[in-house]
Design a protein around this motif. Structure first.
Motif, PDB file in Angstrom:
ATOM      1  N   LEU A  90       0.839  -1.204   0.000  1.00 47.57           N
ATOM      2  CA  LEU A  90       0.000   0.000   0.000  1.00 47.57           C
ATOM      3  C   LEU A  90       0.873   1.252   0.000  1.00 47.57           C
ATOM      4  O   LEU A  90       1.947   1.269   0.602  1.00 47.57           O
ATOM      5  CB  LEU A  90      -0.910   0.016   1.236  1.00 47.57           C
ATOM      6  N   ALA A  91       0.395   2.293  -0.667  1.00 44.42           N
ATOM      7  CA  ALA A  91       1.116   3.567  -0.692  1.00 44.42           C
ATOM      8  C   ALA A  91       0.787   4.325   0.585  1.00 44.42           C
ATOM      9  O   ALA A  91      -0.372   4.521   0.927  1.00 44.42           O
ATOM     10  CB  ALA A  91       0.690   4.384  -1.908  1.00 44.42           C
ATOM     11  N   LYS A  92       1.846   4.721   1.305  1.00 43.96           N
ATOM     12  CA  LYS A  92       1.628   5.443   2.556  1.00 43.96           C
ATOM     13  C   LYS A  92       2.494   6.694   2.611  1.00 43.96           C
ATOM     14  O   LYS A  92       3.533   6.781   1.979  1.00 43.96           O
ATOM     15  CB  LYS A  92       1.892   4.536   3.747  1.00 43.96           C
ATOM     16  N   HIS A  93       2.016   7.651   3.376  1.00 47.01           N
ATOM     17  CA  HIS A  93       2.713   8.919   3.560  1.00 47.01           C
ATOM     18  C   HIS A  93       3.047   9.054   5.037  1.00 47.01           C
ATOM     19  O   HIS A  93       2.162   8.990   5.886  1.00 47.01           O
ATOM     20  CB  HIS A  93       1.806  10.074   3.104  1.00 47.01           C
ATOM     21  N   ASP A  94       4.323   9.218   5.360  1.00 42.38           N
ATOM     22  CA  ASP A  94       4.772   9.353   6.747  1.00 42.38           C
ATOM     23  C   ASP A  94       4.707  10.825   7.144  1.00 42.38           C
ATOM     24  O   ASP A  94       5.229  11.688   6.448  1.00 42.38           O
ATOM     25  CB  ASP A  94       6.207   8.837   6.856  1.00 42.38           C
ATOM     26  N   ASP A  95       4.058  11.119   8.272  1.00 41.45           N
ATOM     27  CA  ASP A  95       3.932  12.508   8.725  1.00 41.45           C
ATOM     28  C   ASP A  95       5.091  12.940   9.621  1.00 41.45           C
ATOM     29  O   ASP A  95       5.042  13.993  10.239  1.00 41.45           O
ATOM     30  CB  ASP A  95       2.593  12.744   9.430  1.00 41.45           C
ATOM     31  N   ASN A  96       6.148  12.149   9.692  1.00 35.23           N
ATOM     32  CA  ASN A  96       7.334  12.405  10.513  1.00 35.23           C
ATOM     33  C   ASN A  96       7.064  12.317  12.015  1.00 35.23           C
ATOM     34  O   ASN A  96       7.906  12.671  12.813  1.00 35.23           O
ATOM     35  CB  ASN A  96       7.968  13.765  10.164  1.00 35.23           C
ATOM     36  N   ASN A  97       5.888  11.866  12.401  1.00 28.47           N
ATOM     37  CA  ASN A  97       5.571  11.615  13.804  1.00 28.47           C
ATOM     38  C   ASN A  97       5.294  10.136  14.033  1.00 28.47           C
ATOM     39  O   ASN A  97       4.708   9.760  15.039  1.00 28.47           O
ATOM     40  CB  ASN A  97       4.345  12.429  14.242  1.00 28.47           C
ATOM     41  N   GLY A  98       5.672   9.321  13.060  1.00 33.17           N
ATOM     42  CA  GLY A  98       5.463   7.887  13.176  1.00 33.17           C
ATOM     43  C   GLY A  98       4.100   7.419  12.693  1.00 33.17           C
ATOM     44  O   GLY A  98       3.772   6.253  12.826  1.00 33.17           O
ATOM     45  N   ASN A  99       3.295   8.335  12.136  1.00 39.21           N
ATOM     46  CA  ASN A  99       1.987   7.973  11.603  1.00 39.21           C
ATOM     47  C   ASN A  99       2.074   7.800  10.096  1.00 39.21           C
ATOM     48  O   ASN A  99       2.675   8.626   9.415  1.00 39.21           O
ATOM     49  CB  ASN A  99       0.952   9.060  11.901  1.00 39.21           C
ATOM     50  N   PHE A 100       1.464   6.743   9.604  1.00 36.40           N
ATOM     51  CA  PHE A 100       1.398   6.526   8.172  1.00 36.40           C
ATOM     52  C   PHE A 100      -0.017   6.837   7.708  1.00 36.40           C
ATOM     53  O   PHE A 100      -0.969   6.238   8.177  1.00 36.40           O
ATOM     54  CB  PHE A 100       1.752   5.081   7.810  1.00 36.40           C
ATOM     55  N   GLN A 149     -16.111  14.185   3.622  1.00 30.17           N
ATOM     56  CA  GLN A 149     -15.154  14.973   2.843  1.00 30.17           C
ATOM     57  C   GLN A 149     -14.380  14.047   1.910  1.00 30.17           C
ATOM     58  O   GLN A 149     -13.782  13.081   2.362  1.00 30.17           O
ATOM     59  CB  GLN A 149     -14.180  15.688   3.787  1.00 30.17           C
ATOM     60  N   GLU A 150     -14.379  14.352   0.636  1.00 25.85           N
ATOM     61  CA  GLU A 150     -13.596  13.558  -0.323  1.00 25.85           C
ATOM     62  C   GLU A 150     -12.146  14.004  -0.305  1.00 25.85           C
ATOM     63  O   GLU A 150     -11.840  15.150   0.003  1.00 25.85           O
ATOM     64  CB  GLU A 150     -14.165  13.732  -1.727  1.00 25.85           C
ATOM     65  N   GLY A 151     -11.261  13.085  -0.653  1.00 24.29           N
ATOM     66  CA  GLY A 151      -9.851  13.407  -0.810  1.00 24.29           C
ATOM     67  C   GLY A 151      -9.048  13.456   0.474  1.00 24.29           C
ATOM     68  O   GLY A 151      -7.939  13.986   0.483  1.00 24.29           O
ATOM     69  N   MET A 152      -9.578  12.912   1.537  1.00 21.84           N
ATOM     70  CA  MET A 152      -8.832  12.901   2.798  1.00 21.84           C
ATOM     71  C   MET A 152      -7.853  11.734   2.818  1.00 21.84           C
ATOM     72  O   MET A 152      -8.008  10.767   2.081  1.00 21.84           O
ATOM     73  CB  MET A 152      -9.789  12.777   3.997  1.00 21.84           C
ATOM     74  N   GLN A 153      -6.877  11.859   3.702  1.00 24.10           N
ATOM     75  CA  GLN A 153      -5.970  10.759   3.995  1.00 24.10           C
ATOM     76  C   GLN A 153      -6.255  10.312   5.419  1.00 24.10           C
ATOM     77  O   GLN A 153      -6.686  11.110   6.259  1.00 24.10           O
ATOM     78  CB  GLN A 153      -4.519  11.193   3.853  1.00 24.10           C
ATOM     79  N   TYR A 154      -6.003   9.024   5.702  1.00 21.99           N
ATOM     80  CA  TYR A 154      -6.399   8.422   6.961  1.00 21.99           C
ATOM     81  C   TYR A 154      -5.235   7.694   7.628  1.00 21.99           C
ATOM     82  O   TYR A 154      -4.401   7.098   6.959  1.00 21.99           O
ATOM     83  CB  TYR A 154      -7.508   7.382   6.724  1.00 21.99           C
ATOM     84  N   THR A 155      -5.234   7.737   8.950  1.00 22.75           N
ATOM     85  CA  THR A 155      -4.320   6.935   9.751  1.00 22.75           C
ATOM     86  C   THR A 155      -5.088   6.455  10.973  1.00 22.75           C
ATOM     87  O   THR A 155      -6.198   6.912  11.231  1.00 22.75           O
ATOM     88  CB  THR A 155      -3.054   7.718  10.176  1.00 22.75           C
ATOM     89  N   ALA A 156      -4.495   5.544  11.706  1.00 22.28           N
ATOM     90  CA  ALA A 156      -5.146   5.013  12.903  1.00 22.28           C
ATOM     91  C   ALA A 156      -4.091   4.678  13.942  1.00 22.28           C
ATOM     92  O   ALA A 156      -2.897   4.597  13.644  1.00 22.28           O
ATOM     93  CB  ALA A 156      -5.960   3.770  12.553  1.00 22.28           C
ATOM     94  N   THR A 157      -4.569   4.477  15.161  1.00 23.21           N
ATOM     95  CA  THR A 157      -3.728   3.981  16.241  1.00 23.21           C
ATOM     96  C   THR A 157      -4.110   2.520  16.440  1.00 23.21           C
ATOM     97  O   THR A 157      -5.280   2.215  16.671  1.00 23.21           O
ATOM     98  CB  THR A 157      -3.971   4.771  17.542  1.00 23.21           C
ATOM     99  N   TYR A 158      -3.120   1.634  16.306  1.00 22.04           N
ATOM    100  CA  TYR A 158      -3.361   0.193  16.305  1.00 22.04           C
ATOM    101  C   TYR A 158      -2.791  -0.458  17.552  1.00 22.04           C
ATOM    102  O   TYR A 158      -1.855   0.040  18.157  1.00 22.04           O
ATOM    103  CB  TYR A 158      -2.672  -0.459  15.095  1.00 22.04           C
ATOM    104  N   LYS A 159      -3.326  -1.632  17.877  1.00 22.70           N
ATOM    105  CA  LYS A 159      -2.767  -2.471  18.937  1.00 22.70           C
ATOM    106  C   LYS A 159      -2.811  -3.912  18.448  1.00 22.70           C
ATOM    107  O   LYS A 159      -3.879  -4.490  18.235  1.00 22.70           O
ATOM    108  CB  LYS A 159      -3.582  -2.326  20.223  1.00 22.70           C
ATOM    109  N   VAL A 160      -1.638  -4.471  18.227  1.00 23.94           N
ATOM    110  CA  VAL A 160      -1.524  -5.863  17.787  1.00 23.94           C
ATOM    111  C   VAL A 160      -1.302  -6.709  19.037  1.00 23.94           C
ATOM    112  O   VAL A 160      -0.426  -6.407  19.858  1.00 23.94           O
ATOM    113  CB  VAL A 160      -0.348  -6.039  16.797  1.00 23.94           C
ATOM    114  N   SER A 161      -2.079  -7.753  19.190  1.00 23.48           N
ATOM    115  CA  SER A 161      -1.982  -8.600  20.387  1.00 23.48           C
ATOM    116  C   SER A 161      -0.619  -9.296  20.462  1.00 23.48           C
ATOM    117  O   SER A 161       0.017  -9.561  19.444  1.00 23.48           O
ATOM    118  CB  SER A 161      -3.090  -9.646  20.396  1.00 23.48           C
ATOM    119  N   LYS A 162      -0.218  -9.600  21.684  1.00 19.68           N
ATOM    120  CA  LYS A 162       1.038 -10.317  21.898  1.00 19.68           C
ATOM    121  C   LYS A 162       1.019 -11.679  21.229  1.00 19.68           C
ATOM    122  O   LYS A 162       2.038 -12.166  20.762  1.00 19.68           O
ATOM    123  CB  LYS A 162       1.310 -10.451  23.390  1.00 19.68           C
TER     124      LYS A 162
END
Length: 105
Positions: free
Chosen positions: A15-25, A87-100
């Protein structure tokens, strides 16, 4: 394996992602839809979804706002649908938690 490695290998791959320099894609609407599908497949918790429009933060929603668990697929699928219509044309990120358990695979 770290959470970041797991996400990169199993969720963000191809997937194409854009890094915001704060660790968010940030992802396009289409790619973020795929991120959500993969998150559902692996049972990854999504705590919040942040949007960016024209390079500026637009809106953030959190699972607590809807009194849902972060692993409840319905909250993030429904709210992503609302955000797309808002709103069209937005970019999205999320905060994830992957289980142990997933990280130990």
């Amino acid at each position: 394996m770290t959470q970041e490695e797991f996400l990169e290998k199993n969720v963000f791959a191809g997937l194409a992602k854009h890094d915001d320099n704060n660790g968010n894609f940030y992802f396009s609407e289409e790619d973020f839809s795929e991120v959500l599908k993969q998150s559902e497949h692996f049972g990854i918790a999504i705590y919040d979804i942040k949007t960016m429009f024209n390079g500026e933060e637009h809106k953030t929603i959190n699972h607590d706002m809807f009194r849902k668990k972060a692993t409840d697929v319905n909250w993030y699928k429904r709210e992503f649908s609302h955000l797309k219509r808002e709103q069209e044309g937005m970019q999205y990120t999320a905060t994830y938690k992957v289980s142990k358990k997933l990280l130990a695979r």
